[in-house]
Design a protein around this motif. Sequence first.
Motif, PDB file in Angstrom:
ATOM      1  N   LEU A 151       0.839  -1.208   0.000  1.00  0.00           N
ATOM      2  CA  LEU A 151       0.000   0.000   0.000  1.00  0.00           C
ATOM      3  C   LEU A 151       0.873   1.258   0.000  1.00  0.00           C
ATOM      4  O   LEU A 151       0.580   2.241  -0.682  1.00  0.00           O
ATOM      5  CB  LEU A 151      -0.925   0.015   1.225  1.00  0.00           C
ATOM      6  CG  LEU A 151      -1.943  -1.136   1.321  1.00  0.00           C
ATOM      7  CD1 LEU A 151      -2.768  -1.027   2.596  1.00  0.00           C
ATOM      8  CD2 LEU A 151      -2.868  -1.159   0.109  1.00  0.00           C
ATOM      9  N   HIS A 152       1.961   1.201   0.750  1.00  0.00           N
ATOM     10  CA  HIS A 152       2.827   2.377   0.867  1.00  0.00           C
ATOM     11  C   HIS A 152       3.539   2.663  -0.466  1.00  0.00           C
ATOM     12  O   HIS A 152       3.591   3.813  -0.910  1.00  0.00           O
ATOM     13  CB  HIS A 152       3.855   2.137   1.974  1.00  0.00           C
ATOM     14  CG  HIS A 152       4.548   3.381   2.390  1.00  0.00           C
ATOM     15  ND1 HIS A 152       3.967   4.333   3.198  1.00  0.00           N
ATOM     16  CD2 HIS A 152       5.791   3.852   2.105  1.00  0.00           C
ATOM     17  CE1 HIS A 152       4.810   5.323   3.389  1.00  0.00           C
ATOM     18  NE2 HIS A 152       5.926   5.060   2.730  1.00  0.00           N
ATOM     19  N   GLN A 207       1.041   4.076  -2.898  1.00  0.00           N
ATOM     20  CA  GLN A 207       0.720   5.493  -2.641  1.00  0.00           C
ATOM     21  C   GLN A 207       1.871   6.402  -3.078  1.00  0.00           C
ATOM     22  O   GLN A 207       1.655   7.419  -3.755  1.00  0.00           O
ATOM     23  CB  GLN A 207       0.420   5.703  -1.163  1.00  0.00           C
ATOM     24  CG  GLN A 207      -0.036   7.133  -0.891  1.00  0.00           C
ATOM     25  CD  GLN A 207      -0.435   7.352   0.547  1.00  0.00           C
ATOM     26  OE1 GLN A 207      -0.477   6.416   1.337  1.00  0.00           O
ATOM     27  NE2 GLN A 207      -0.718   8.598   0.887  1.00  0.00           N
ATOM     28  N   ARG A 219       1.728   6.633  -6.779  1.00  0.00           N
ATOM     29  CA  ARG A 219       0.610   7.487  -7.232  1.00  0.00           C
ATOM     30  C   ARG A 219       0.958   8.958  -7.068  1.00  0.00           C
ATOM     31  O   ARG A 219       0.645   9.791  -7.908  1.00  0.00           O
ATOM     32  CB  ARG A 219      -0.655   7.192  -6.422  1.00  0.00           C
ATOM     33  CG  ARG A 219      -1.474   6.025  -6.927  1.00  0.00           C
ATOM     34  CD  ARG A 219      -2.880   6.043  -6.320  1.00  0.00           C
ATOM     35  NE  ARG A 219      -2.895   6.158  -4.878  1.00  0.00           N
ATOM     36  CZ  ARG A 219      -2.872   5.126  -4.033  1.00  0.00           C
ATOM     37  NH1 ARG A 219      -2.829   3.901  -4.487  1.00  0.00           N
ATOM     38  NH2 ARG A 219      -2.902   5.320  -2.716  1.00  0.00           N
ATOM     39  N   GLU A 220       1.627   9.262  -5.958  1.00  0.00           N
ATOM     40  CA  GLU A 220       1.979  10.673  -5.684  1.00  0.00           C
ATOM     41  C   GLU A 220       3.253  11.089  -6.411  1.00  0.00           C
ATOM     42  O   GLU A 220       3.797  12.159  -6.166  1.00  0.00           O
ATOM     43  CB  GLU A 220       2.148  10.869  -4.171  1.00  0.00           C
ATOM     44  CG  GLU A 220       0.821  10.750  -3.444  1.00  0.00           C
ATOM     45  CD  GLU A 220       0.964  10.684  -1.921  1.00  0.00           C
ATOM     46  OE1 GLU A 220       2.100  10.761  -1.424  1.00  0.00           O
ATOM     47  OE2 GLU A 220      -0.070  10.546  -1.259  1.00  0.00           O
ATOM     48  N   VAL A 252      -3.434  -3.204  -5.571  1.00  0.00           N
ATOM     49  CA  VAL A 252      -2.595  -2.063  -5.947  1.00  0.00           C
ATOM     50  C   VAL A 252      -1.824  -2.296  -7.255  1.00  0.00           C
ATOM     51  O   VAL A 252      -0.972  -1.486  -7.619  1.00  0.00           O
ATOM     52  CB  VAL A 252      -1.602  -1.676  -4.815  1.00  0.00           C
ATOM     53  CG1 VAL A 252      -2.352  -1.193  -3.584  1.00  0.00           C
ATOM     54  CG2 VAL A 252      -0.679  -2.835  -4.459  1.00  0.00           C
ATOM     55  N   ASP A 294      -1.294   0.565  -9.598  1.00  0.00           N
ATOM     56  CA  ASP A 294      -0.574   1.756  -9.126  1.00  0.00           C
ATOM     57  C   ASP A 294       0.930   1.648  -9.309  1.00  0.00           C
ATOM     58  O   ASP A 294       1.646   2.636  -9.173  1.00  0.00           O
ATOM     59  CB  ASP A 294      -0.859   1.982  -7.637  1.00  0.00           C
ATOM     60  CG  ASP A 294      -2.322   2.307  -7.411  1.00  0.00           C
ATOM     61  OD1 ASP A 294      -2.869   3.078  -8.210  1.00  0.00           O
ATOM     62  OD2 ASP A 294      -2.909   1.770  -6.463  1.00  0.00           O
TER      63      ASP A 294
END
Length: 394
Positions: free
Chosen positions: A328-329, A332, A335-336, A357, A360
Amino acid sequence: MSAMTQNLADKRVLVRVDFNLPLEDGHVQDDTRIRDATETIQRLLQANAKIILLSHISDESNGSNVGSFQPIIPTIEKVLNKKIVFIPSLDSADAVIEMAPAGSIILLDNLRLYPGEEQCDISFAKRLAQLGDFYINEAFSASHRNHASLVHLPRMLPHALGIAFRREITIIDQFLHHGSSPKMAIVGGRKLSTKVYLLKKLITKVDKLALGGGIAGAFLSFFGNTNFSVFEQKDYVEEVINIINTAKSCGCKLIIPVDFSALVSNSDHMDHAIISSDNRCASIFDIGPESVKLFMQHIDESRMVLWNGPVGLFEKTPFNFGTEQLALHIAQATREKRIESIVGGGDTVYAMNRFGVANDITHLSTGGGAFLTYIQDESLPGLSAVLEDETRIF
Ligand code: 3PG
C-alpha cells in the motif's frame, strides 16, 4: 503503422508468447500475460498479418507439462476480443494455417506436448519454422529457458522483439543503470539459495537493500541477533559474509528487520506475538510493525524502488501485515509520483493483485525466473537470440 509492419501483410507471423497462466481447478487466476501481449498482437492485426501464437503451459497443479490450451481459449478470446483458430496438433498445422485468412489469430496447442521444445531440439525448431515467415518473441517471462521456440526459431526466420518484452527490459535497464537515485531494492522470499545471485548484483546497483522473509533470517546472526540460529542457512554463511562485505565496499546500506510477527509456543498451544530478536521458541512468519516503519522511511527517501519476494506469509492473516503495508505504501508513493516502482516475481505480483494495488505500480513484471535472471545476467537466452540481426518492426 510503420512500413516494416505493413510489409507483414498476408505474412505468417509466429509470435512466441507466454500464456503459461496461473490456474486453479482449470480456471485462469490472472490474465496479465495475455493482456501484456495484446499491443503486439493488435499491431500485427492492423498490418493484416496471419498471427500464429506459440506458447507452453506447464500445469503445475498436476505436476506435469502436458496441459492443453483448449480449456483456456475462452479467456484468451475474451482478452483479445477475437475468435481463436485452435491447432490441437502440429500434424494439422500447415493445413489450418493455409486455410485461415489474413488477420486471423491462430494458436498451436502447448509446445511442451513435444519433447523437442524443452530438449531444445533443432529439428523441432525447423518444423516450427516451416509454419511462419517471420518470428516475434513476446515471451519475456519464458526467455530464461533454453528451449527450441526461444533460441533456435529466431535464428531460422527474420525476427523481432515484441513491444511488451522491450518495455520489460528497458525499465529494468533503466533501474540498473540510469534511474534516479537514491535507489532501493526490497528482497524477500523463503529461501536465500534462490536469491544469492540477485542480492550480489543488487548491492552493486542500489543505495539501499532491505531484506525480508526467510532471507532476512540468514543475515540476522551477523547483525548481533545470535538467537536466530533457526534461520542460519549454514551452507550460505560464506555467501552472506561476502554480500555484507561487498555491500559495505559499494556503499549499499543493508536494512534488516528489527522485529517480527511470530507464533510463540505457550505450554500446549501457539500464540501470535510481535517479538524482537531474543525469543528462541518462536516460529517467525512476517516482519513486525517497527520493521515495516523502518522500510517505509527508506522507501520515502528513495526515488526508485524495486521489489522481489514477499516479506512474510502474506496469504495468511495476520502474517499479511508486512507485505500488505509495504504494498500500500509503495502504491501510494508511486501514485503521488514520489517514486517509480518495479515489482517482479510470481508471488510478489500476486500479492499486489491481492491487495488491489497492481495498477498503481509503475511496472509490474510478467516474469518470475526471467525477472531474476535478467537482473542478475542482464541477458536471457531468448533475448540474445532475437537481438542478433533483429529487424525492428515496432
Ligand atoms: C513462468 O511461468 O515463469 C514461465 O512461463 C516459465 O515457466 P516454466 O518455469 O514452466 O519454464
